[in-house]
Design a protein around this motif. Structure first.
Motif, mmCIF file in Angstrom:
data_model
loop_
_atom_site.group_PDB
_atom_site.id
_atom_site.type_symbol
_atom_site.label_atom_id
_atom_site.label_comp_id
_atom_site.label_asym_id
_atom_site.label_seq_id
_atom_site.Cartn_x
_atom_site.Cartn_y
_atom_site.Cartn_z
ATOM 1 N N ASP A 199 32.044 43.861 36.008
ATOM 2 C CA ASP A 199 32.830 43.136 37.013
ATOM 3 C C ASP A 199 33.999 42.403 36.339
ATOM 4 O O ASP A 199 35.134 42.445 36.844
ATOM 5 C CB ASP A 199 31.933 42.150 37.760
ATOM 6 N N ASP A 200 33.744 41.769 35.183
ATOM 7 C CA ASP A 200 34.811 41.088 34.448
ATOM 8 C C ASP A 200 35.889 42.082 34.017
ATOM 9 O O ASP A 200 37.082 41.822 34.154
ATOM 10 C CB ASP A 200 34.247 40.358 33.216
ATOM 11 N N GLN A 256 42.249 45.282 37.275
ATOM 12 C CA GLN A 256 42.938 45.131 38.556
ATOM 13 C C GLN A 256 44.044 44.090 38.444
ATOM 14 O O GLN A 256 45.091 44.224 39.071
ATOM 15 C CB GLN A 256 41.952 44.746 39.651
ATOM 16 N N SER A 282 37.929 43.248 36.989
ATOM 17 C CA SER A 282 38.836 42.181 37.418
ATOM 18 C C SER A 282 40.072 42.133 36.536
ATOM 19 O O SER A 282 41.195 41.970 37.015
ATOM 20 C CB SER A 282 38.125 40.829 37.382
#
Length: 110
Positions: free
Chosen positions: A98-99, A105, A102
């Motif tokens: 997820d990190d 993105q 992020s």
């Protein structure tokens, strides 16, 4: 009886034994009660019960002339503890993913 994970997982590998444990999660039951939903003989059910007992997942009780089986929570806790270690691994892995996503993105938005 102290059970190890190999014995427990071997016992849990069979769907009939998992169904028996599911039934016993609702309370004690006799061999006849446990055999009722299956198209198996009582001796076949008894063999499944023996495997579950040897793994430490269930135990026999005594009530008058019957020997109802009950679930043995300590063996299930052993499995839950083992799985919890891997759950932490996957949670941490997903957090890192997820990190990373992020960050990626964030760079795409510039």
């Amino acid at each position: 009886m102290k059970s190890n994970l190999d014995t427990i997982f071997s016992a849990l590998a069979d769907p009939t034994r998992r169904a028996i444990l599911g039934r016993l999660a609702n309370g004690k039951a006799t061999v006849a009660e446990l055999a009722d939903p299956f198209e198996l003989s009582q001796p076949a059910i008894s063999k499944h019960l023996k495997v579950l007992e040897q793994a430490g997942l269930i135990r026999s009780g005594r009530e008058a002339n019957s020997r109802p089986r009950v679930i043995e929570p300590a063996a299930l806790k052993t499995v839950a503890d083992w799985i919890a270690d891997y759950r932490r691994f996957w949670d941490q892995s997903f957090d890192r993913l997820d990190d990373y996503l992020s960050k990626v993105q964030g760079y795409d938005n510039d």
